[in-house]
Design an enzyme around this catalytic site. Structure first.
Site, PDB file in Angstrom:
ATOM      1  N   LYS A  35      82.266  51.902  20.416  1.00 48.09           N
ATOM      2  CA  LYS A  35      80.850  52.078  19.980  1.00 48.09           C
ATOM      3  C   LYS A  35      79.883  51.669  21.111  1.00 48.09           C
ATOM      4  O   LYS A  35      80.563  51.139  22.015  1.00 48.09           O
ATOM      5  CB  LYS A  35      80.295  51.345  18.896  1.00 48.09           C
ATOM      6  CG  LYS A  35      80.187  49.785  18.893  1.00 48.09           C
ATOM      7  CD  LYS A  35      80.052  49.263  17.413  1.00 48.09           C
ATOM      8  CE  LYS A  35      80.171  47.711  17.690  1.00 48.09           C
ATOM      9  NZ  LYS A  35      80.278  47.032  16.415  1.00 48.09           N
ATOM     10  N   TYR A 264      58.536  35.985  42.293  1.00 47.29           N
ATOM     11  CA  TYR A 264      57.152  35.890  41.298  1.00 47.29           C
ATOM     12  C   TYR A 264      57.032  34.912  40.628  1.00 47.29           C
ATOM     13  O   TYR A 264      57.932  34.105  39.865  1.00 47.29           O
ATOM     14  CB  TYR A 264      57.388  37.204  40.302  1.00 47.29           C
ATOM     15  CG  TYR A 264      57.223  38.767  40.864  1.00 47.29           C
ATOM     16  CD1 TYR A 264      56.035  39.146  41.495  1.00 47.29           C
ATOM     17  CD2 TYR A 264      58.329  39.506  40.984  1.00 47.29           C
ATOM     18  CE1 TYR A 264      55.877  40.274  41.963  1.00 47.29           C
ATOM     19  CE2 TYR A 264      58.007  40.794  41.310  1.00 47.29           C
ATOM     20  CZ  TYR A 264      56.802  41.067  41.975  1.00 47.29           C
ATOM     21  OH  TYR A 264      56.740  42.475  42.385  1.00 47.29           O
ATOM     22  N   MET A 312      62.248  43.625  39.526  1.00 47.15           N
ATOM     23  CA  MET A 312      63.154  44.803  38.919  1.00 47.15           C
ATOM     24  C   MET A 312      64.319  45.260  39.681  1.00 47.15           C
ATOM     25  O   MET A 312      65.160  45.708  39.012  1.00 47.15           O
ATOM     26  CB  MET A 312      61.675  45.846  39.095  1.00 47.15           C
ATOM     27  CG  MET A 312      62.288  47.208  38.539  1.00 47.15           C
ATOM     28  SD  MET A 312      61.030  48.622  38.419  1.00 47.15           S
ATOM     29  CE  MET A 312      59.747  48.051  37.394  1.00 47.15           C
TER      30      MET A 312
END
Ligand SMILES: *Cc1c(COP(=O)(O)O)cnc(C)c1O
Length: 385
Positions: A35, A264, A312
């Protein structure tokens, strides 16, 4: 040149892990659970390595179609059954076996026109309280199915909530095992109870006159090389090998002085002068943003750690451990986020998941669409666990 991040699927490790699960339940057949696009590895990529399984279990009908398109003619089980009545048409056309966990699914079957009667797995809710008939309702559901011309064969299935950890007394499964055994005692049909954790930890336990592994075990996460009960056991304890490597490369090197911060939010402040590598991997690649300073990584095959916040597209790692043993790190040097380094060392995905407050399942499934994949066809190295 493309961005250097790459996920590699190791077919030898998949074959090895499949064999390992089969050896844990030698008298049972094995569903390879694929799955969620084979737990993020890619159904088409893992298929050649897993085709020695007795069947494939999944829950998305589109994935079942993809398996048939790969010319898989053997059993396919829909773990959640049909989502609406017309899904049964696809079940008939593709010869899919399907779970029946609620009255509505029986209603749909009763109204379904098919030349080919279906094989169904009647699901009992033995205590997880997600899907299935409670013990008191199981017999009536079985009788309803048994009376339908649309049904050819009824098997019995249940799922453990705590097979990976000792809870509810000694082992986490005894209460569900008892409930299932009592409610199904005189019902005929094949049985399937065990996921990876139950297969590795409990397969030989008694179930009636047989074993808990029963007719079919359902192996998922262990196929992909993660220990289902980490950290009680590590993947090496179960002799599992990582089926996926997520690797990237250094794209910059920074010398930071004591008291300077990285990334950050300035969450990491260097306690002393140190060299930091910037890696082309971030949360937009599926790497968990919750992984904090200290999360393990392999730099040139040497164990090191993440520093500062994951952003990111980038994350930062300490270079000291790699440089202690070799020349200064440079742009292009390998950084393994999890899996197997080209230098031979391993970093289990379970350790990264633990550091990020999650489980390997989530990390493997979350590798982002922008990450390119490669396939490693090599056989698993003997003795490498
Ligand atoms: C996902 C799933 C499995 C496989 O579980 P693992 O912990 O990955 O081995 C087995 N049975 C059912 C019903 C599932 O949904």
């Amino acid at each position: 040149m493309p961005r250097p991040i790459l996920a590699t699927v190791h077919l030898g490790a998949l074959r090895h892990n499949l064999d390992r699960l089969q050896r844990a339940a030698p008298d049972s057949r094995l569903w390879a659970v694929v799955k969620a696009n084979a737990y993020g590895h890619g159904l088409e990529r893992v298929f050649p390595a897993l085709r020695a399984a007795d069947g494939f279990a999944l829950l998305d009908l589109a994935e079942a179609e993809r398996l048939r398109a790969l010319d898989w003619r053997g059993p396919i089980l829909l773990l959640e059954g049909c989502f609406e009545a017309r899904d049964l048409e696809l079940c008939s056309r593709l010869n899919l076996w399907h779970v029946v966990h609620c009255e509505e699914q029986i209603d749909w079957l009763a109204a379904h026109k098919t030349h080919q009667p279906h094989r169904v797995f009647l699901k009992m809710n033995s205590g997880m309280n997600r899907l299935g008939f409670r013990p008191a309702a199981l017999r009536a559901a079985w009788a309803r199915l048994n009376a339908l011309p649309q049904v050819e064969e009824i098997s019995l299935i249940t799922h453990f909530s705590d097979a990976d950890s000792p809870r509810f007394g000694a082992d986490g499964i005894a209460h569900q095992l008892e409930a299932f055994a009592a409610a199904t005692r005189d019902l005929p049909g094949e049985r399937s109870l065990c996921n990876s954790a139950a297969t590795l930890r409990h397969a030989g336990r008694a179930l009636g006159s047989g074993q808990l592994a029963a007719d079919w075990v359902r192996g998922g996460i262990a196929l992909y090389g993660s220990a289902p009960d980490h950290p009680e056991h590590r993947s090496a304890d179960w002799e599992l090998q990582p089926a996926m490597t997520l690797a990237s490369r250094l794209i910059a090197v920074q010398q930071v002085e004591a008291g300077e911060s990285v990334g950050y939010g300035s969450t990491f402040v260097a306690p002393a002068a140190m060299r930091i590598g910037i890696v082309a991997c971030g949360y937009a690649d599926g790497y968990p943003r919750h992984a904090g300073s200290g999360t393990p990584v392999l730099v040139r095959g040497m164990r090191s750690r993440l520093v500062g916040r994951v952003s990111m597209d980038m994350l930062a790692v300490e270079l000291g451990p790699a440089e202690a043993d070799g020349p200064p790190c440079r742009i292009g040097d390998e950084v393994v986020l999890w899996g197997r380094s080209q230098h031979g060392s391993l970093l289990p995905v379970d350790e990264v998941a633990q550091a990020a407050g999650t489980i390997a399942y989530e990390l493997l499934c979350a590798v982002a669409a922008r990450v390119p994949f490669a396939i490693d066809e090599a056989e698993a190295a003997a003795g490498l666990a």
